[in-house]
Design a protein around this motif. Structure first.
Motif, short mmCIF file in Angstrom:
data_model
loop_
_atom_site.label_atom_id
_atom_site.label_comp_id
_atom_site.label_asym_id
_atom_site.label_seq_id
_atom_site.Cartn_x
_atom_site.Cartn_y
_atom_site.Cartn_z
N TYR A 7 2.76 -5.75 3.06
CA TYR A 7 2.47 -4.32 3.12
C TYR A 7 1.00 -4.08 3.38
O TYR A 7 0.63 -3.12 4.09
N ALA A 8 0.13 -4.93 2.85
CA ALA A 8 -1.31 -4.77 3.07
C ALA A 8 -1.65 -4.90 4.55
O ALA A 8 -2.54 -4.18 5.05
N ILE A 9 -1.00 -5.82 5.24
CA ILE A 9 -1.24 -5.95 6.68
C ILE A 9 -0.90 -4.64 7.38
O ILE A 9 -1.67 -4.14 8.22
N TRP A 10 0.24 -4.06 7.03
CA TRP A 10 0.64 -2.79 7.64
C TRP A 10 -0.33 -1.68 7.22
O TRP A 10 -0.71 -0.83 8.03
N GLY A 11 -0.74 -1.68 5.95
CA GLY A 11 -1.64 -0.64 5.47
C GLY A 11 -2.99 -0.66 6.17
O GLY A 11 -3.60 0.38 6.38
N TRP A 12 -3.45 -1.86 6.53
CA TRP A 12 -4.74 -1.97 7.22
C TRP A 12 -4.61 -1.60 8.69
O TRP A 12 -5.41 -0.85 9.24
N VAL A 13 -3.56 -2.11 9.33
CA VAL A 13 -3.41 -1.91 10.78
C VAL A 13 -2.89 -0.52 11.08
O VAL A 13 -3.42 0.18 11.96
N ALA A 14 -1.85 -0.09 10.40
CA ALA A 14 -1.20 1.18 10.73
C ALA A 14 -1.84 2.37 10.01
O ALA A 14 -2.08 3.41 10.62
N ARG A 15 -2.11 2.21 8.73
CA ARG A 15 -2.68 3.33 7.97
C ARG A 15 -4.20 3.38 8.04
O ARG A 15 -4.80 4.34 7.61
N ARG A 16 -4.81 2.29 8.54
CA ARG A 16 -6.26 2.19 8.68
C ARG A 16 -6.95 2.42 7.33
O ARG A 16 -7.99 3.07 7.25
N ASP A 17 -6.36 1.84 6.29
CA ASP A 17 -6.93 1.91 4.95
C ASP A 17 -7.81 0.67 4.76
O ASP A 17 -7.31 -0.46 4.68
N TRP A 18 -9.12 0.86 4.66
CA TRP A 18 -10.05 -0.26 4.61
C TRP A 18 -9.83 -1.15 3.39
O TRP A 18 -10.14 -2.34 3.42
N ARG A 19 -9.27 -0.59 2.33
CA ARG A 19 -9.05 -1.38 1.11
C ARG A 19 -8.03 -2.49 1.35
O ARG A 19 -8.17 -3.60 0.82
N PHE A 20 -7.02 -2.19 2.14
CA PHE A 20 -6.06 -3.24 2.48
C PHE A 20 -6.68 -4.28 3.41
O PHE A 20 -6.27 -5.45 3.40
N GLY A 21 -7.65 -3.88 4.19
CA GLY A 21 -8.39 -4.86 5.00
C GLY A 21 -9.10 -5.86 4.13
O GLY A 21 -9.19 -7.06 4.44
N LEU A 22 -9.64 -5.40 3.00
CA LEU A 22 -10.28 -6.29 2.03
C LEU A 22 -9.28 -7.34 1.55
O LEU A 22 -9.60 -8.53 1.44
N VAL A 23 -8.05 -6.90 1.28
CA VAL A 23 -7.01 -7.81 0.81
C VAL A 23 -6.66 -8.83 1.89
O VAL A 23 -6.60 -10.05 1.63
N VAL A 24 -6.43 -8.36 3.09
CA VAL A 24 -6.00 -9.25 4.18
C VAL A 24 -7.08 -10.28 4.48
O VAL A 24 -6.80 -11.48 4.59
N VAL A 25 -8.32 -9.84 4.61
CA VAL A 25 -9.40 -10.78 4.92
C VAL A 25 -9.58 -11.77 3.77
O VAL A 25 -9.78 -12.97 4.00
N GLY A 26 -9.47 -11.31 2.53
CA GLY A 26 -9.61 -12.22 1.40
C GLY A 26 -8.53 -13.27 1.36
O GLY A 26 -8.81 -14.46 1.16
N VAL A 27 -7.29 -12.86 1.55
CA VAL A 27 -6.17 -13.82 1.52
C VAL A 27 -6.26 -14.80 2.68
O VAL A 27 -6.15 -16.02 2.50
N VAL A 28 -6.47 -14.28 3.88
CA VAL A 28 -6.49 -15.15 5.06
C VAL A 28 -7.63 -16.16 4.98
O VAL A 28 -7.45 -17.35 5.29
N SER A 29 -8.82 -15.74 4.55
CA SER A 29 -9.98 -16.64 4.56
C SER A 29 -9.93 -17.68 3.45
O SER A 29 -10.58 -18.72 3.56
N THR A 30 -9.17 -17.42 2.39
CA THR A 30 -9.06 -18.41 1.31
C THR A 30 -7.79 -19.24 1.38
O THR A 30 -7.66 -20.21 0.64
N TRP A 31 -6.89 -18.88 2.28
CA TRP A 31 -5.59 -19.56 2.37
C TRP A 31 -5.43 -20.35 3.66
O TRP A 31 -5.24 -21.57 3.64
N LEU A 32 -5.53 -19.69 4.80
CA LEU A 32 -5.20 -20.33 6.07
C LEU A 32 -6.06 -21.55 6.40
O LEU A 32 -5.56 -22.50 7.02
N PRO A 33 -7.37 -21.60 6.06
CA PRO A 33 -8.13 -22.80 6.39
C PRO A 33 -7.56 -24.09 5.81
O PRO A 33 -7.78 -25.17 6.37
N TRP A 34 -6.81 -23.99 4.71
CA TRP A 34 -6.25 -25.19 4.12
C TRP A 34 -5.16 -25.81 4.98
O TRP A 34 -4.89 -27.02 4.87
N ILE A 35 -4.51 -25.01 5.82
CA ILE A 35 -3.42 -25.54 6.65
C ILE A 35 -3.93 -26.63 7.59
O ILE A 35 -3.22 -27.58 7.92
#
Length: 504
Positions: A390-418
């Motif tokens: 939902y945060a991805i949708w909230g950032w992209v579709a609703r343009r709510d910057w707070r959800f952008g904080l969530v998405v960037v935080g999760v992606v930057s601490t999770w995906l590099p481990w792959i």
């Protein structure tokens, strides 16, 4: 206070080293007493558990593979309480409680709601991964804390900067094609300086803090561009890059680099010991001919020590990228599935306790056991995984910057481990992801409750559902309490809590 009470309850039990505590607790004690990490004698673990604190360490340095900040924090607890299980875990408990405090303050700033701020703190308090990590002398709880503090400072800076910008703009201000908006009055950013300090401490705990540092650096630039665009500044991103992003680079990256290097002071003061012991090891080639000449004077010695520190980092990087690729571990997990709790880590287990022993009341033919399992609270993590979508949708579709904080935080601490899933990595690394999933989940609960314009019926049903979910998380945490704390439990009761084979 609630988090601290739960985390220090029977903190010294079990009185043994849990998982990688065997490295960090001894490294911290060595730093405290020698200024650098040394090797230890055979059987040191048993001697420490028996209460012995002398005759444990050798003079030669140890090839540590993580920076020193987290180990120095552990050493603070050992300095006060001694080299025992309580002493090497108390720093984690205090930091875990402070992490809850910062979470409450951050979410309150994001939402303007005391209720949602408190909810976020409660959710973090009753997460099993955060709880067990706060009761263990591992480095990742300190990494997660410093990252959360850094992000909280950046959010405070966003508010401070926009308010400052508004005050610098005169009433009736109208931009022209050549206007950049306020510049000089926004050069001093105390919250960004604080963020840089915390990012430096995070990198000084574990190197993977570099990824969120880079990601949030880009996000800060986009925030600044949005602020200037709101004033009517044209080409806002390009102009914000010049007047905002370049100064931000010094506040975040340069300050973090300085803090990181300073955190190695103990190593630098004893660089000669490492130069003699590690300059020609299996980790890398000979460090260089500069070691053949004894540096004289403060600055020549400093330059030589920094050069040796750089070569030491090359050796550590070689260890992580070459010597672990063929290794395996029974508790390693694929990071792709961390958000759904694919493979928890067994920190400690005493199995096969017969009825009548240690208070075991199991029926005939059964046994009891004690286990400490590093497992997030399932209801929270599975709900947070949905909230992340939902945060991805909230950032992209609703343009709510707070959800952008969530998405960037999760992606930057999770995906590099792959990228490193071909070597043993463990699900407790996800503790750095947890703060951002909790924020995303809390924001989603706020949306579910309805805004100020929602009808009373909408708010009633939304608040009821949100409250029911929070209660479910608390009850779920209570259900797993015995295997978070190593309590005595019968084998059938243990099996009721091990919902999947991968959790064994």
């Amino acid at each position: 206070m609630l988090a601290l009470f739960l985390q220090i309850w029977n903190l010294g039990r079990p009185n043994r080293f849990l998982f990688d505590e065997t490295y960090y607790a001894k490294d911290a004690w060595s730093l405290l007493h020698h200024g650098y990490v040394t090797d230890y004698v055979a059987g040191a673990d048993k001697k420490i558990i028996a209460g012995q604190t002398t005759g444990l360490f050798k003079d030669n340095p140890s090839m540590v593979v993580h920076p020193e900040v987290g180990k120095w924090v552990i050493a603070l607890g050992e300095r006060v309480f001694g080299l025992d299980s309580y002493g090497w875990r108390i720093s984690s408990a205090v930091v875990g409680a402070l992490m809850v405090f910062v979470m409450v303050r951050l979410v309150r700033r994001l939402t303007g709601s005391n209720l949602l701020g408190g909810t976020a703190g409660l959710l973090l308090t009753v997460d099993g991964l955060h709880f067990v990590m706060s009761r263990s002398a591992l480095l990742d709880i300190f990494l997660a804390f410093f990252l959360l503090c850094a992000v909280a400072c950046l959010v405070a800076d966003r508010d401070w900067g926009r308010m400052r910008m508004a005050r610098l703009v005169p009433s009736g201000y109208r931009t022209t094609a050549s206007d950049w908006g306020p510049v000089r009055g926004l050069l001093w950013r105390p919250w960004r300086l604080s963020a840089g300090l915390f990012f430096g401490l995070a990198c000084g705990t574990k190197w993977n803090a570099l990824f969120p540092l880079a990601a949030f650096g880009i996000l800060v630039w986009l925030w600044d561009a949005g602020a200037r665009r709101s004033l009517g500044v044209r080409n806002a991103r390009a102009r914000a890059f010049v007047v905002d992003a370049i100064p931000a680079f010094f506040y975040l990256v340069v300050v973090a680099l300085v803090v990181y290097v300073v955190s190695w002071t103990g190593w630098l003061l004893h660089a000669d010991v490492y130069e003699r012991a590690l300059s020609n090891t299996q980790y890398g080639p000979y460090w260089g001919g500069y070691l053949q000449h004894d540096a004289q004077g403060f600055f020549p010695e400093l330059i030589q020590s920094l050069r040796s520190l750089w070569n030491y980092h090359q050796d550590v990087y070689t260890f992580h990228t070459r010597f672990l690729n063929d290794a395996t571990h029974s508790y390693q997990s694929k990071p792709q599935w961390w958000l759904v709790l694919n493979r928890p880590v067994g920190m400690q287990a005493d199995l096969g306790i017969e009825p009548g022993q240690q208070g075991c009341t199991a029926a005939a033919g059964s046994t009891c056991l004690r286990q400490v399992l590093l497992l997030g609270t399932p209801a929270l993590w599975w709900g947070a995984a949905i909230a992340f979508l939902y945060a991805i949708w909230g950032w992209v579709a609703r343009r709510d910057w707070r959800f952008g904080l969530v998405v960037v935080g999760v992606v930057s601490t999770w995906l590099p481990w792959i990228r490193y899933d071909d070597r043993p990595i463990f699900s407790f690394y996800a503790i750095s992801i947890l703060p951002f999933t909790v924020i995303g989940l809390t924001l989603a609960l706020g949306v579910l409750m309805g805004g100020p314009r929602a009808t009373p019926a909408r708010r009633l049903w939304g608040t009821t559902l949100a409250g029911a979910f929070v209660v479910l998380v608390v009850l779920n945490f209570a259900w797993f309490w015995p295997i978070y704390t190593g309590e005595l439990i019968t084998t059938p009761d243990w099996l009721h809590r091990i919902w999947f084979k991968a959790w064994i």
